[in-house]
Design an enzyme around this catalytic site. Structure first.
Site, mmCIF file in Angstrom:
data_model
loop_
_atom_site.group_PDB
_atom_site.id
_atom_site.type_symbol
_atom_site.label_atom_id
_atom_site.label_comp_id
_atom_site.label_asym_id
_atom_site.label_seq_id
_atom_site.Cartn_x
_atom_site.Cartn_y
_atom_site.Cartn_z
ATOM 1 C CG HIS A 1 -3.002 -1.591 -3.613
ATOM 2 N ND1 HIS A 1 -2.008 -2.438 -3.199
ATOM 3 C CD2 HIS A 1 -3.658 -1.233 -2.501
ATOM 4 C CE1 HIS A 1 -2.070 -2.574 -1.894
ATOM 5 N NE2 HIS A 1 -3.058 -1.858 -1.443
ATOM 6 C CG MET B 1 -5.127 -6.485 7.060
ATOM 7 S SD MET B 1 -6.439 -5.363 6.558
ATOM 8 C CE MET B 1 -6.645 -4.396 8.071
ATOM 9 C CB SER B 2 -0.591 -8.153 2.554
ATOM 10 O OG SER B 2 0.528 -7.421 3.020
ATOM 11 C CG HIS C 1 -6.537 3.062 3.296
ATOM 12 N ND1 HIS C 1 -5.594 2.061 3.381
ATOM 13 C CD2 HIS C 1 -6.603 3.387 1.975
ATOM 14 C CE1 HIS C 1 -5.111 1.787 2.179
ATOM 15 N NE2 HIS C 1 -5.706 2.581 1.316
ATOM 16 C CB SER D 1 -0.866 0.063 1.267
ATOM 17 O OG SER D 1 -1.888 -0.855 1.207
ATOM 18 C CE1 TYR E 1 -8.451 -5.411 1.272
ATOM 19 C CE2 TYR E 1 -6.582 -5.975 2.652
ATOM 20 C CZ TYR E 1 -7.145 -5.204 1.667
ATOM 21 O OH TYR E 1 -6.409 -4.231 1.061
ATOM 22 C CD GLU E 2 -8.313 -7.381 -3.205
ATOM 23 O OE1 GLU E 2 -8.726 -7.107 -4.334
ATOM 24 O OE2 GLU E 2 -7.118 -7.639 -2.953
ATOM 25 C CB ALA F 1 1.275 -0.194 4.811
ATOM 26 C CG HIS G 1 -4.811 -7.170 0.125
ATOM 27 N ND1 HIS G 1 -4.759 -6.289 -0.922
ATOM 28 C CD2 HIS G 1 -3.761 -6.883 0.925
ATOM 29 C CE1 HIS G 1 -3.712 -5.503 -0.763
ATOM 30 N NE2 HIS G 1 -3.085 -5.834 0.343
ATOM 31 C CG ASN H 1 -1.292 2.229 11.320
ATOM 32 O OD1 ASN H 1 -1.067 1.763 10.195
ATOM 33 N ND2 ASN H 1 -1.823 1.530 12.287
HETATM 34 N N1 HPA Z 1 -3.493 -3.198 11.150
HETATM 35 C C1 HPA Z 1 -3.584 -4.077 10.141
HETATM 36 N N2 HPA Z 1 -3.128 -3.827 8.936
HETATM 37 C C2 HPA Z 1 -2.533 -2.639 8.718
HETATM 38 C C3 HPA Z 1 -2.402 -1.685 9.735
HETATM 39 C C4 HPA Z 1 -2.908 -1.983 11.024
HETATM 40 O O1 HPA Z 1 -2.833 -1.192 11.981
HETATM 41 N N3 HPA Z 1 -1.755 -0.614 9.181
HETATM 42 C C5 HPA Z 1 -1.506 -0.933 7.889
HETATM 43 N N4 HPA Z 1 -1.970 -2.162 7.603
#
Ligand code: HPA
Length: 252
Positions: free
Chosen positions: A41, A191-192, A227, A10, A65-66, A93, A63, A215
């Site tokens: 992306h 998540m990847s 995001h 990301s 999650y998609e 990320a 991903h 973050n």
């Molecule tokens: N959690 C999960 N996935 C992420 C995060 C997070 O805080 N930041 C970027 N991808």
């Protein structure tokens, strides 16, 4: 075909623009290739040169999650491996769980914890890829992690190290989930990456993983996660990230 491929996480897709003599192919133009649709992306395969080496850059990934099948998530990894790639760099990320981390840090992934509830190797094993029960005691190559440290010293781009926990998403975690992840030894969460790393090791590829701590994870700071914050951080570290990758690729 290059020996080296890099999956850009990301907000980290700009790296692909730095390749010389590049050919870019949108995912939609590649046969059978799933298309990625997440904000941040731009989805294309870019093959070009950096530090005198040919590199395949995957700007945009799939991903879990998609709602995709986890086999679809690792489609690009399988294609890279079958085309002759032997070294795969996975970037992402991630949220910082380790309280010593700061937003914008770059973390070399030393190991992972798969909490996605899925494994890309489930189902019939395709022997062309690898064995039924592949070893995962060194998913992230010690040799490549050492090269990342050497690139860090040479470029002056600081890196930290840690364990990446992969969750299903797409909701961010709760503070209680982050306390749990910290207790089980995770330094970052995302998540990847883990499906691709498992599929790549199954095929015998050497893997390196780098997380941009975009973050601090839920509950660490008294503010919500968005995001937008993730994208803002990855934009901010763009220069350092590209310099570090250049240093790593020069050493591979
Ligand atoms: N959690 C999960 N996935 C992420 C995060 C997070 O805080 N930041 C970027 N991808």
């Amino acid at each position: 075909m290059p020996r080296m491929a890099i999956v850009l996480g990301s907000g980290l897709g700009d790296f692909a623009e730095t390749l010389a003599d590049a050919v870019a192919v949108p995912y939609g133009d590649l046969p059978h290739w799933p298309t990625a649709r997440v904000v941040g992306h731009p989805s294309r395969l870019v093959i070009g040169s950096l530090e005198g080496k040919r590199v395949a850059a995957l700007a945009g990934r799939h991903h879990f999650y998609e709602g995709l099948d986890v086999g679809t998530v690792v489609f690009a990894t399988r294609v890279m491996g079958r085309l002759g790639v032997t070294q795969l760099i996975l970037t992402n990320a991630a949220g910082g769980i380790n309280l010593g981390f700061q937003r914008g840090a770059l973390m070399v992934i030393d190991d992972h914890i798969n909490l996605m509830g899925a494994n890309p190797l489930a189902g019939d094993n395709d022997e062309r890829f690898g064995p039924r029960f592949p070893d995962m005691s060194e998913v992230y190559s010690r040799r490549l992690r050492g090269m990342a440290d050497a690139a860090s010293s040479a470029t002056g781009v600081a890196v930290t190290h840690g364990t990446y926990a992969a969750v299903h998403g797409p909701s961010y975690e709760t503070p209680a989930e982050i306390r749990y992840l910290r207790a089980i030894g995770a330094d970052a969460v995302g998540m990847s990456t883990v499906p691709e790393a498992i599929a790549a090791r199954h095929m015998g590829l050497e893997v390196l993983g780098i997380s941009c701590i975009s973050n601090m994870a839920a509950g660490v700071l008294p503010e919500p996660i968005s995001h937008d914050e993730v994208m803002e951080t990855t934009r901010r570290v763009r220069g350092a990230f590209i310099a570090l990758l250049g240093g790593i690729i020069a050493r591979l």
